[in-house]
Structure formats: structure tokens, C-alpha cells
Design a protein around this motif. Sequence first.
Motif, PDB file in Angstrom:
ATOM      1  N   VAL A  74       1.079  -1.305  -0.079  1.00 47.96           N
ATOM      2  CA  VAL A  74      -0.057  -0.066   0.128  1.00 47.96           C
ATOM      3  C   VAL A  74       0.818   1.311  -0.036  1.00 47.96           C
ATOM      4  N   LEU A  75       1.716   1.371   0.753  1.00 48.37           N
ATOM      5  CA  LEU A  75       2.419   2.407   1.000  1.00 48.37           C
ATOM      6  C   LEU A  75       3.476   2.769  -0.184  1.00 48.37           C
ATOM      7  N   SER A  76       3.663   1.998  -0.931  1.00 46.03           N
ATOM      8  CA  SER A  76       4.399   2.081  -2.160  1.00 46.03           C
ATOM      9  C   SER A  76       3.469   2.496  -3.128  1.00 46.03           C
ATOM     10  N   ARG A  77       2.339   2.430  -3.267  1.00 47.44           N
ATOM     11  CA  ARG A  77       1.355   2.910  -4.291  1.00 47.44           C
ATOM     12  C   ARG A  77       0.627   4.109  -3.686  1.00 47.44           C
ATOM     13  N   LEU A  78       1.201   4.598  -2.687  1.00 49.89           N
ATOM     14  CA  LEU A  78       0.493   5.993  -2.147  1.00 49.89           C
ATOM     15  C   LEU A  78       0.464   6.945  -3.507  1.00 49.89           C
ATOM     16  N   ARG A  79      -0.559   7.709  -3.475  1.00 43.34           N
ATOM     17  CA  ARG A  79      -0.707   8.706  -4.584  1.00 43.34           C
ATOM     18  C   ARG A  79      -0.560  10.102  -3.669  1.00 43.34           C
ATOM     19  N   SER A  80      -0.201  11.253  -4.617  1.00 39.29           N
ATOM     20  CA  SER A  80      -0.470  12.403  -3.777  1.00 39.29           C
ATOM     21  C   SER A  80      -1.899  13.017  -3.868  1.00 39.29           C
ATOM     22  N   GLY A  81      -2.111  13.820  -3.048  1.00 36.75           N
ATOM     23  CA  GLY A  81      -3.424  14.543  -3.093  1.00 36.75           C
ATOM     24  C   GLY A  81      -4.169  14.509  -1.897  1.00 36.75           C
ATOM     25  N   VAL A 128      -6.225  11.869   0.750  1.00 41.66           N
ATOM     26  CA  VAL A 128      -5.908  10.283   1.005  1.00 41.66           C
ATOM     27  C   VAL A 128      -6.835  10.226   2.310  1.00 41.66           C
ATOM     28  N   LEU A 129      -7.774   9.179   2.173  1.00 45.37           N
ATOM     29  CA  LEU A 129      -8.779   8.837   2.942  1.00 45.37           C
ATOM     30  C   LEU A 129      -8.059   7.253   3.571  1.00 45.37           C
ATOM     31  N   GLU A 130      -7.796   7.197   4.766  1.00 45.67           N
ATOM     32  CA  GLU A 130      -7.411   5.935   5.362  1.00 45.67           C
ATOM     33  C   GLU A 130      -8.871   5.518   6.252  1.00 45.67           C
ATOM     34  N   VAL A 131      -9.414   4.429   5.824  1.00 43.67           N
ATOM     35  CA  VAL A 131     -10.522   3.838   6.342  1.00 43.67           C
ATOM     36  C   VAL A 131      -9.991   2.683   7.455  1.00 43.67           C
ATOM     37  N   GLY A 132     -10.649   2.824   8.690  1.00 43.92           N
ATOM     38  CA  GLY A 132     -10.004   1.728   9.644  1.00 43.92           C
ATOM     39  C   GLY A 132      -8.706   2.075  10.106  1.00 43.92           C
ATOM     40  N   TYR A 133      -8.364   3.217  10.320  1.00 46.85           N
ATOM     41  CA  TYR A 133      -7.011   3.804  10.863  1.00 46.85           C
ATOM     42  C   TYR A 133      -6.697   3.694  12.417  1.00 46.85           C
ATOM     43  N   ALA A 134      -7.848   3.490  13.128  1.00 48.96           N
ATOM     44  CA  ALA A 134      -7.888   3.717  14.798  1.00 48.96           C
ATOM     45  C   ALA A 134      -6.994   2.738  15.316  1.00 48.96           C
ATOM     46  N   PHE A 135      -6.768   1.596  14.951  1.00 50.75           N
ATOM     47  CA  PHE A 135      -5.984   0.599  15.564  1.00 50.75           C
ATOM     48  C   PHE A 135      -4.652   0.026  14.667  1.00 50.75           C
ATOM     49  N   ALA A 136      -4.524   0.845  13.568  1.00 53.26           N
ATOM     50  CA  ALA A 136      -3.577   0.519  12.789  1.00 53.26           C
ATOM     51  C   ALA A 136      -2.078   0.740  13.438  1.00 53.26           C
ATOM     52  N   GLU A 137      -0.817  -0.166  12.992  1.00 51.05           N
ATOM     53  CA  GLU A 137       0.013  -0.168  13.470  1.00 51.05           C
ATOM     54  C   GLU A 137       0.777   1.248  13.360  1.00 51.05           C
ATOM     55  N   PRO A 138       1.186   1.964  14.718  1.00 52.66           N
ATOM     56  CA  PRO A 138       1.887   2.932  14.623  1.00 52.66           C
ATOM     57  C   PRO A 138       2.789   3.295  13.560  1.00 52.66           C
ATOM     58  N   ALA A 198       5.329  10.097   4.327  1.00 52.23           N
ATOM     59  CA  ALA A 198       5.124  10.021   2.946  1.00 52.23           C
ATOM     60  C   ALA A 198       4.383  11.380   2.305  1.00 52.23           C
ATOM     61  N   ALA A 199       3.856  11.994   3.432  1.00 56.40           N
ATOM     62  CA  ALA A 199       3.193  13.393   3.226  1.00 56.40           C
ATOM     63  C   ALA A 199       2.480  13.496   1.585  1.00 56.40           C
ATOM     64  N   PRO A 200       1.521  12.933   1.671  1.00 63.45           N
ATOM     65  CA  PRO A 200       0.655  12.862  -0.005  1.00 63.45           C
ATOM     66  C   PRO A 200       0.071  14.020  -0.097  1.00 63.45           C
ATOM     67  N   PHE A 243     -11.896  12.773  -2.545  1.00 61.02           N
ATOM     68  CA  PHE A 243     -10.613  12.027  -2.210  1.00 61.02           C
ATOM     69  C   PHE A 243      -9.872  11.499  -3.505  1.00 61.02           C
ATOM     70  N   ASP A 244      -8.561  11.533  -3.471  1.00 65.00           N
ATOM     71  CA  ASP A 244      -7.912  11.224  -4.838  1.00 65.00           C
ATOM     72  C   ASP A 244      -7.442   9.678  -4.454  1.00 65.00           C
ATOM     73  N   GLN A 245      -7.445   9.299  -3.090  1.00 66.42           N
ATOM     74  CA  GLN A 245      -7.098   7.845  -2.795  1.00 66.42           C
ATOM     75  C   GLN A 245      -7.606   7.478  -1.660  1.00 66.42           C
ATOM     76  N   ILE A 246      -8.166   6.055  -1.496  1.00 59.25           N
ATOM     77  CA  ILE A 246      -8.912   5.519  -0.315  1.00 59.25           C
ATOM     78  C   ILE A 246      -7.915   4.242   0.037  1.00 59.25           C
ATOM     79  N   LEU A 247      -7.581   4.053   1.366  1.00 61.74           N
ATOM     80  CA  LEU A 247      -6.876   2.946   1.649  1.00 61.74           C
ATOM     81  C   LEU A 247      -7.667   2.081   2.657  1.00 61.74           C
ATOM     82  N   LEU A 248      -7.759   0.667   2.283  1.00 62.72           N
ATOM     83  CA  LEU A 248      -8.447  -0.019   3.314  1.00 62.72           C
ATOM     84  C   LEU A 248      -7.423  -1.044   3.791  1.00 62.72           C
ATOM     85  N   VAL A 249      -6.649  -1.100   4.660  1.00 60.24           N
ATOM     86  CA  VAL A 249      -5.858  -2.281   5.124  1.00 60.24           C
ATOM     87  C   VAL A 249      -6.420  -3.326   6.050  1.00 60.24           C
TER      88      VAL A 249
END
Length: 326
Positions: A109-116, A118-128, A137-139, A172-178
Motif C-alpha cells: 500500500v505505502l509504495s502505491r500511495l498517491r499525492s493529494g 488521501v482517506l485511510e479507512v479503519g486507521y484507529a488500531f493501525a500499526e503506529p 510520505a506526506a501525500p 478524495f484522490d485515494q482511499i486506503l483499506l488495510v
Amino acid sequence: MSDVDPRLRAHFRIGEPSDERFVEAAFELVLRRPPDPDAREIALSRFADGTLSRAALLHDLVTAPEFDRVRQLDDVIALARGARKRGERPRHLQAPPGTDERLVEVPWVLSRLRSGRVLEVGYAFAEPAYLAGLVEAAPGELVGVDLAVAEVPGFETVAADARELPFPDRSFDQILLVSTLEHIGADNELYGSQAAPDANGREAALGELRRVLRPDGSLLVTVPLGEPGDHGSFRQDDISGWTQLLTRAGYFVEEQEAYELGDEGWRSAPTFEARGVMYGTRGPAASAVLCLELSPRRLRRLVSPDGVRRTARRRLGPRYRRLRGV
Ligand SMILES: C[S@@+](CC[C@H](N)C(=O)[O-])C[C@H]1O[C@@H](n2cnc3c(N)ncnc32)[C@H](O)[C@@H]1O
């Protein structure tokens, strides 16, 4: 001072902070967390009675099993950073046996991050480490949405349900769901939510995400792969189950890669077979994972013969059926 042996200067510098400050800094530097109260007390009393040196504390922390995880995440985040810099989209990632799927999902996911925006869905318990990797990465703009609430410096955080998002269309330019899609509409008590199970939750969320995604935007999704089944707090599916869900929701699969955890560790699985692949039997979590990049299908649907038919049927209604003689 310029004639002072630089090694001596380093000794002075390391000797400068108090024992308390040194213990704090050593834990943060090596394990990326503060010491727990017991560990802090033991280290301080051993410093005081001379049974632990500063070098020995660092050695103990670096050789602790906990550091393996810190190192593994740091390595994959560095890999993604390099790939972004070179404009590469790495495939065939690898991770050691007995590890969880984040070691593949995070760099994919991080290598395919776009600029603009970005919405991270389900971020609250993600790995710090992953959240810090996103901020580094400052998209452009980072927005986190979750049923649960967590503060993440560098993120605008919003407590909301992915099935009913408080964002305008095409924002949003990009949405992430890990590893999040499989939990939507499932039992989320583990994450502090009492929301009732909803069999159509994933479809509803995918519709909402498509609404808030720009037409030229991208959706990055990772999900557990294997024998289809409801595990209560999440749903696992096989490749056709996941891709059918996503294409039915109006997405086009731009790229997908399956990974499987075997005796050698995580490896790309181009001929993945779901039969017998059960969650939690090969490592701490998923036994296989599917990573996808999707785009909204508006344009493609319109220009394909099927899309033209569907659009005509929608626009003309009964007149279309008369014209076609059906
Ligand atoms: C397994 S965790 C996600 C893992 C995380 N993305 C990572 O990188 O490790 C699942 C998350 O999805 C969130 N979640 C579940 N259903 C949701 C919904 N309907 N809307 C928003 N967030 C939801 C949960 O609160 C939880 O934080």
C-alpha cells in the motif's frame, strides 16, 4: 574542544542524560515505545546497584524478540519509501515465516500511495509504524475515518461509519483499506463498537467510498484470502469472492496480487488455491492475503458495449425495451 577525541566526546554525550532520561530514550529509540513501569523500575534499580550498564540495556533491547517486529516493519517501510522515490510498484514482496500479513500489506500500500487528499479507512488500531509512514510520505492531506476514535498527529481524524460518510462527493484522490473491508458490517465489539451486524455492510461501504472517490482516483484494498467463511468479527473470501464483490460495487481491478504464508514465509502466489487455506493456522493471523488497486468504473462502463446498453436502459426505461423489441 575541537581537538577532543570524537570517541571521548561521544562517551560524554551518552553519559550526560540522567538514568531516567536514558532508559526512556533507549526504549523509544529501539522499541519505539516508552518503557512500561516495571521495566523502568528494574532498569533504574540495576543502574543504581551497578548490575546493568547503559550498553547492556541497549543490547537487551535490541536482542529482545519485540525488536524483530520493529525491525521488520521498519524494513518494509524503508522499502516502500525507496519504491515511491523511484516510481516503482513492487511485487513479489517477502516476509519471514510465522509473521502476520501487515509485512506484505504495508509496503504494498505505502509504495502505491498517491499525492493529494488521501482517506485511510479503519486507521484507529493501525500499526503506529504504518501511520507514521503515511505521515512521513506526506501525500498532501491525510484523513482517517473509523468507528473508533484515535488522535494521529498529521491526520484529520473523523469518527464515522464507512457506510455513511460525512464527506462530499468526489473529495478524495485515494482511499486506503488495510485489512478493514472484511470487518465492515461484522461484529466490531473487539474495536469498541456495538453496531449490529449487517450482511450488506461491505457493499454499502464500497458504494459510499465510490461516491467520495474522484473519478480518476484509486482505491487500495487488502483483505484476508482463503476458504470463504464468516469468522464473526470478519469475513474471509477467495479471489473470485472478493473481486466479484468489488466489481459489483462498480470498481475496475487495475492491479491485484495474492500472497500466501508458507514454510518459507510470505510469498507472492500467482496460482493461489483457496482450498484448505484457513485463517490463523499458519501464523498469528491471515494465511493468505489479496492486495488490490481499483478505480471507479464510470468511464469504462460507459464506453464498453455492455455499459452503453446499461446506460441506454437506465436513461430510456420502457422506450429502450420497445426499441430492442424486448
Ligand atoms: C482490523 S482493524 C483495521 C486494521 C488497520 N487498518 C491496520 O492497518 O492494521 C478494523 C478497523 O475497522 C474499523 N471499522 C469496522 N467497521 C467499520 C465501519 N463500518 N466504519 C468505519 N470503520 C470501521 C474498526 O473500528 C477497526 O478500527
